[in-house]
Design a protein around this motif. Structure first.
Motif, PDB file in Angstrom:
ATOM      1  N   VAL A  21       1.155  -1.123  -0.040  1.00 12.74           N
ATOM      2  CA  VAL A  21       0.065  -0.032   0.050  1.00 12.74           C
ATOM      3  C   VAL A  21       0.908   1.350   0.021  1.00 12.74           C
ATOM      4  CG1 VAL A  21      -1.957  -1.334   1.113  1.00 12.74           C
ATOM      5  CG2 VAL A  21      -0.002   0.032   2.408  1.00 12.74           C
ATOM      6  N   PRO A  22       0.293   2.413  -0.341  1.00 11.83           N
ATOM      7  CA  PRO A  22       0.977   3.758  -0.369  1.00 11.83           C
ATOM      8  C   PRO A  22       1.703   4.035   1.144  1.00 11.83           C
ATOM      9  CG  PRO A  22      -1.008   3.916  -1.512  1.00 11.83           C
ATOM     10  CD  PRO A  22      -1.135   2.556  -0.927  1.00 11.83           C
ATOM     11  N   ASP A  23       2.727   5.082   1.072  1.00  9.81           N
ATOM     12  CA  ASP A  23       3.247   5.259   2.292  1.00  9.81           C
ATOM     13  C   ASP A  23       2.131   5.865   3.193  1.00  9.81           C
ATOM     14  OD1 ASP A  23       5.831   5.853   3.738  1.00  9.81           O
ATOM     15  OD2 ASP A  23       4.790   7.787   3.596  1.00  9.81           O
ATOM     16  N   GLY A  24       2.071   5.715   4.520  1.00  4.57           N
ATOM     17  CA  GLY A  24       1.287   6.078   5.379  1.00  4.57           C
ATOM     18  C   GLY A  24      -0.124   5.762   5.322  1.00  4.57           C
ATOM     19  N   TYR A  25      -0.452   4.636   4.356  1.00  2.00           N
ATOM     20  CA  TYR A  25      -1.929   4.458   4.236  1.00  2.00           C
ATOM     21  C   TYR A  25      -2.089   3.515   5.021  1.00  2.00           C
ATOM     22  CZ  TYR A  25      -6.100   3.173   1.402  1.00  2.00           C
ATOM     23  OH  TYR A  25      -7.032   3.188   0.865  1.00  2.00           O
ATOM     24  N   HIS A  78      -6.518  -1.337  12.815  1.00  2.00           N
ATOM     25  CA  HIS A  78      -6.391  -0.702  11.677  1.00  2.00           C
ATOM     26  C   HIS A  78      -6.177  -1.650  10.716  1.00  2.00           C
ATOM     27  CE1 HIS A  78      -5.158   2.409   8.581  1.00  2.00           C
ATOM     28  NE2 HIS A  78      -6.262   2.957   9.239  1.00  2.00           N
ATOM     29  N   ASP A  79      -5.464  -2.727  10.727  1.00  2.00           N
ATOM     30  CA  ASP A  79      -5.246  -3.775   9.784  1.00  2.00           C
ATOM     31  C   ASP A  79      -6.372  -4.364   9.280  1.00  2.00           C
ATOM     32  OD1 ASP A  79      -2.312  -3.069   9.783  1.00  2.00           O
ATOM     33  OD2 ASP A  79      -1.919  -4.795  11.220  1.00  2.00           O
ATOM     34  N   ASN A  80      -7.275  -4.622  10.250  1.00  2.00           N
ATOM     35  CA  ASN A  80      -8.615  -5.286  10.051  1.00  2.00           C
ATOM     36  C   ASN A  80      -9.621  -4.281   9.329  1.00  2.00           C
ATOM     37  OD1 ASN A  80      -8.774  -8.242  11.219  1.00  2.00           O
ATOM     38  ND2 ASN A  80      -7.898  -7.055  13.198  1.00  2.00           N
ATOM     39  N   HIS A  81      -9.451  -2.793   9.661  1.00  2.00           N
ATOM     40  CA  HIS A  81     -10.346  -1.931   8.958  1.00  2.00           C
ATOM     41  C   HIS A  81      -9.942  -1.734   7.551  1.00  2.00           C
ATOM     42  CE1 HIS A  81     -11.620   2.161   8.539  1.00  2.00           C
ATOM     43  NE2 HIS A  81     -10.647   2.497   7.855  1.00  2.00           N
ATOM     44  N   ILE A  82      -8.716  -1.823   7.171  1.00  2.00           N
ATOM     45  CA  ILE A  82      -8.047  -1.869   5.810  1.00  2.00           C
ATOM     46  C   ILE A  82      -8.727  -3.052   5.038  1.00  2.00           C
ATOM     47  CG2 ILE A  82      -6.255  -1.764   4.138  1.00  2.00           C
ATOM     48  CD1 ILE A  82      -7.009   0.916   5.459  1.00  2.00           C
ATOM     49  N   LEU A  83      -8.359  -4.187   5.784  1.00  2.04           N
ATOM     50  CA  LEU A  83      -8.710  -5.439   5.255  1.00  2.04           C
ATOM     51  C   LEU A  83     -10.361  -5.643   4.776  1.00  2.04           C
ATOM     52  CD1 LEU A  83      -7.686  -8.490   4.533  1.00  2.04           C
ATOM     53  CD2 LEU A  83      -8.359  -9.135   6.663  1.00  2.04           C
ATOM     54  N   MET A  84     -11.118  -5.306   5.975  1.00  2.35           N
ATOM     55  CA  MET A  84     -12.629  -5.170   5.613  1.00  2.35           C
ATOM     56  C   MET A  84     -13.065  -4.702   4.458  1.00  2.35           C
ATOM     57  SD  MET A  84     -15.379  -6.655   6.806  1.00  2.35           S
ATOM     58  CE  MET A  84     -17.144  -6.370   6.658  1.00  2.35           C
ATOM     59  N   GLN A  85     -12.494  -3.127   4.428  1.00  3.19           N
ATOM     60  CA  GLN A  85     -13.306  -2.159   3.617  1.00  3.19           C
ATOM     61  C   GLN A  85     -12.647  -2.376   2.117  1.00  3.19           C
ATOM     62  OE1 GLN A  85     -13.523   1.625   5.424  1.00  3.19           O
ATOM     63  NE2 GLN A  85     -13.646   0.589   7.538  1.00  3.19           N
ATOM     64  N   TRP A 102     -14.469   7.166  16.858  1.00  4.17           N
ATOM     65  CA  TRP A 102     -13.868   5.842  16.970  1.00  4.17           C
ATOM     66  C   TRP A 102     -12.602   5.641  17.440  1.00  4.17           C
ATOM     67  CZ3 TRP A 102     -12.774   4.961  10.792  1.00  4.17           C
ATOM     68  CH2 TRP A 102     -11.886   5.806  10.159  1.00  4.17           C
ATOM     69  N   MET A 103     -11.789   4.627  17.550  1.00  4.38           N
ATOM     70  CA  MET A 103     -11.007   4.270  18.786  1.00  4.38           C
ATOM     71  C   MET A 103      -9.395   4.497  18.121  1.00  4.38           C
ATOM     72  SD  MET A 103     -11.785   3.454  21.786  1.00  4.38           S
ATOM     73  CE  MET A 103     -10.296   2.647  22.349  1.00  4.38           C
ATOM     74  N   TYR A 104      -9.548   4.733  16.844  1.00  5.29           N
ATOM     75  CA  TYR A 104      -8.028   4.879  16.150  1.00  5.29           C
ATOM     76  C   TYR A 104      -7.045   5.743  16.767  1.00  5.29           C
ATOM     77  CZ  TYR A 104      -9.987   1.728  12.836  1.00  5.29           C
ATOM     78  OH  TYR A 104     -10.654   0.344  12.138  1.00  5.29           O
ATOM     79  N   PRO A 105      -7.629   7.163  17.054  1.00  9.35           N
ATOM     80  CA  PRO A 105      -6.875   8.166  17.641  1.00  9.35           C
ATOM     81  C   PRO A 105      -6.362   7.767  18.925  1.00  9.35           C
ATOM     82  CG  PRO A 105      -8.433   9.068  16.239  1.00  9.35           C
ATOM     83  CD  PRO A 105      -8.715   7.591  16.330  1.00  9.35           C
ATOM     84  N   ILE A 106      -7.414   7.096  19.740  1.00  9.22           N
ATOM     85  CA  ILE A 106      -7.190   6.985  20.977  1.00  9.22           C
ATOM     86  C   ILE A 106      -6.167   5.703  21.321  1.00  9.22           C
ATOM     87  CG2 ILE A 106      -8.167   6.342  23.262  1.00  9.22           C
ATOM     88  CD1 ILE A 106      -9.069   8.854  21.949  1.00  9.22           C
ATOM     89  N   GLU A 107      -6.343   4.766  20.200  1.00 17.28           N
ATOM     90  CA  GLU A 107      -5.180   3.691  20.367  1.00 17.28           C
ATOM     91  C   GLU A 107      -3.782   4.178  20.048  1.00 17.28           C
ATOM     92  OE1 GLU A 107      -6.762   0.830  17.603  1.00 17.28           O
ATOM     93  OE2 GLU A 107      -8.301   0.116  19.063  1.00 17.28           O
TER      94      GLU A 107
END
Length: 740
Positions: A249-253, A275-282, A368-373
């Motif tokens: 994937v592109p840098d930072g994606y 976030h890996d599951n987020h990209i995988l799912m969508q 969502w939880m990404y910034p918190i994580e």
């Protein structure tokens, strides 16, 4: 902090900030640190009582605050909009238990659930509630849970109803309190496992549905398990994992997802982050399943992926959210027709409420939880003394807050946490010069200076039109196609003569920028291996061979004119999409301060090398591609995509579009009219199916499994069958025999 130690930070996030600052690290306030080593449970109320008191004060009376811009004082008021947590912590914060038969906090006391006696779990399959009252699926028992659906849509629970239900109860905070009264429904206070395959088959028998998947007794005392339509054999699993293993994937994606994929000896995924599951799912799952599942199975999965893709858009259109509410209803009852009942735990059910919540709370990026994580990772990095993790976090946080405050008094040209540029920041260009020279961007890496004889880049629109008019008068019988070809050959020389004539007549019709353009670039040019522009980081193809990222794929959206035949005189104007691979980055120097950056690419725009399949995916074939006559584009015209290996056609690539990670288009009219332009990636809908089409529950191209009946009973009792390993569990105490 670890498996044996659990520290709970409580973070406040101000929302009256622009999108590019909201939820970012400098604006997160660590208000409370609940110490470990164990989770606080219901004691979280005791810890949060001082914070709640302060929030009440901010809501009721406010505090006297200085406005630095006007140097005056005002009363600052604040309100708590919502809490952000994972689903188990939601139970501690809200007081509504997220377990049991009433686990859904949105459906509350109207939640419909069923207890599976074989799988020993609560399932939530009543998604036909959302259908119209006369929909035929309401009466279809065999395709769903064995019952007819006559109930209406669950009503949302309001705040007033919650207060009414709990107004007569006095609750003492803390989990050690023993004399609290029993609360109604799933209220606790006033304030995923593998789906067992064999147990799931027993559940189907008990519910009296999907008879074609029931266990079939054989004459030798064994039983036969027909292969379900969602089953995959080992080769199909290897194909699935191979696609993900080759993903760049592109840098930072996203993270390097390929590191979490194992193909040999057993295909599986492990170590995926949230976030890996987020990209995988969508984005990646629809590509990977294109040819390994039946049409009706992959169709509904792709629609679910698209639903989440739209839900996570940077901009949400309220009208689209109403449509998404209808879409998820159909997606869920289609899933009920395919997957076993044990699949439908409360986490699957919660999908039906997400679009409704987005209508109330806005884009999900603020909830969502990404910034918190990510912030939790920062707090963990403060720990230097592992015997005192909370003290280390508090000391590190205070030190950084002090440094951040002091940095406000530094000069503006000093980079601090408050003025730090984004990951792919370009300089914005120079608006005082000709647009062709007003090109933002900055090079990456070393510069290579070479001598090349490139033609002049002629981009002056008024002079282009003037030259076309001259050619039209000089050649009245030529077709427009021939005139355009002649124009491309003669424009450079004509522009140079035009400027020389103007300078001789001293009529001042030519600006200095046009003169510089007409004189042409220097023969000595600079070549770069990388360039940052338009919010993207580009690299040439040769550089990324040993990289885990893919930054050389380019897309160009162009408005072009074409002719359907040689006899046509009027061109057909339309949008054309060019897909390319970046080979070279060249900077043409026209003067000391005027430059033009070109991307040299291999392009595909039409013909047999580009295909759109029934799933809606655009696929490309770059094998043996010859260089085009016009391989160059302006760097400012380039947008970035990435290509994923096509599991259907060998050596073909599937296109996935992206937008810059820091792109926030604040044009209100655009946001209202065309929300799709704001999607980070447009996920295809998948193959379309007929509404009431009969689906096959058994895969005829796969072999079933023959199981000894005694083994089946023992495995059911002791929970030894692992569906994720295929339908055969390699266990020393059980013998499973592959059948035909």
């Amino acid at each position: 902090m670890s498996v044996s130690h659990s520290t709970w930070p409580v973070v406040l996030m101000p929302y009256n900030l622009p999108p590019w600052l909201c939820m970012k690290k400098p604006f997160l306030f660590l208000s409370l640190l609940i110490p470990g080593p164990s989770a606080p449970g219901n004691n979280i109320d005791v810890y949060m009582q001082p914070l709640v008191d302060e929030l009440k004060e901010l809501w009721d009376t406010g505090v006297n605050t200085c406005d630095a811009s006007t140097k005056s004082y005002f009363t600052l008021l604040a309100s708590l909009l919502w809490t952000v947590s994972d689903f188990p912590a939601y139970a501690n914060l809200s007081g509504w238990s997220t377990k049991g038969k009433l686990a859904c906090p949105s459906c509350h006391k109207e939640t419909i659930s069923t207890r599976l006696s074989n799988s020993h779990k609560e399932i939530f399959m009543a998604h036909r509630h959302w259908l119209e009252s006369l929909h035929p699926f309401r009466m279809d028992k065999d395709s769903f849970d064995g019952t007819e659906e006559r109930e209406g849509l669950p009503r949302s629970l309001t705040g007033e109803q919650v207060l009414t239900e709990l107004k007569d109860f006095e609750i003492k905070f803390g989990k050690l309190v023993k004399d609290n009264p029993s609360l109604p429904y799933n209220w606790k206070k006033r304030n995923g496992k593998t789906k067992d395959y064999l147990k799931g088959r027993r559940d189907l028998e008990e519910m009296g549905i999907r008879h074609e998947l029931h266990l079939e007794p054989l004459s030798n005392g064994k039983v036969y398990l027909p292969p379900a339509c969602f089953e995959k054999d080992k080769k199909e699993k290897e194909k699935f994992c191979n696609v993900l293993k080759e993903v760049k994937v592109p840098d930072g994606y996203a993270a390097n997802i390929s590191r979490c994929i194992q193909v040999k000896p057993t295909p599986k995924m492990l170590g995926l982050k949230s976030h890996d599951n987020h990209i995988l799912m969508q984005q990646l799952l629809p590509v990977a399943i294109r040819n390994i599942l039946p049409k009706h199975v992959r169709s509904v999965i792709m629609k679910l992926c698209r639903y989440y893709r739209q839900l996570c858009s940077k901009v949400l259109n309220p009208n689209d959210l109403f449509n998404m509410e209808k879409d998820i209803e159909k997606i869920l009852y289609d899933l009920e027709r395919i997957f076993p009942p044990s699949f439908f735990d409360v986490m699957i059910h919660l999908s039906v409420h997400l679009a409704s919540e987005a209508r109330l709370g806005g884009p999900v990026h603020y909830r969502w939880m990404y910034p918190i994580e990510r912030y939790l990772g920062t707090l963990k990095s403060y720990v230097r003394n592992k015997s005192k993790p909370e003290g280390s976090i508090a000391e590190g946080y205070l030190a950084e807050e002090c440094l951040s405050f002091c940095s406000l008094y530094l000069a503006s040209d000093v980079e601090t946490i408050h003025n730090k540029t984004s990951r792919n920041h370009d300089d914005g260009g120079d608006d005082t010069v000709l647009p062709i020279f007003c090109m933002p961007g900055q090079p990456i890496g070393a510069t290579n200076v070479v001598k090349l004889g490139y033609d002049t880049l002629g981009i002056a629109h008024s002079h282009v039109l003037e030259h076309l008019n001259i050619l039209s008068h000089q050649n009245p019988k030529k077709r427009k196609r021939d005139l355009q070809h002649l124009h491309s050959q003669e424009f450079e020389e004509w522009l140079s003569d035009y400027v020389d004539e103007d300078m001789t007549s001293r009529d001042n019709r030519i600006t200095s920028d046009i003169e510089t353009l007409a004189n042409g670039p220097s023969e000595v040019v600079k070549k770069y291996k990388g360039y940052i522009i338009n919010g993207f980081q580009f690299h040439i193809k040769d550089v990324e061979k040993n990289m885990t990222t893919q930054n050389s794929r380019v897309i160009l959206q162009a408005l072009t004119s074409s002719f359907s035949s040689a006899r046509d005189n009027d061109p057909i104007v339309g949008d054309v999409t060019y897909y390319g691979v970046l080979k070279d980055i060249i900077e043409l120097q026209y003067s000391d301060e005027m430059k033009v950056v070109l991307f040299h690419c291999d392009w595909i725009s039409s013909g047999s090398r580009i295909k759109v399949d029934e799933n809606g995916f655009t696929t490309l074939d770059f094998r043996g591609l010859k260089q085009t006559k016009e391989p160059y584009i302006l760097a400012s015209q380039a947008q970035q995509v990435f290509y994923v290996a096509d599991p259907v056609r060998k050596d073909w690539k599937v296109v996935i579009k992206t937008t810059p990670r820091d792109n926030f288009d604040m044009d209100e009219q655009i946001c209202i009219d065309d929300v799709e332009t704001h999607l980070q990636s447009d996920t295809p809908m998948g193959p379309q199916l007929v509404e009431n089409e009969t689906i096959d529950m058994v895969r005829g191209d796969l072999d079933g499994t023959i199981v000894d009946d005694d083994t089946l009973v023992a495995a059911t009792d002791k929970n030894q069958i692992d569906h994720d390993q295929g339908r055969i569990c390699e266990c020393s105490t059980y013998v499973l025999e592959q059948g035909s």
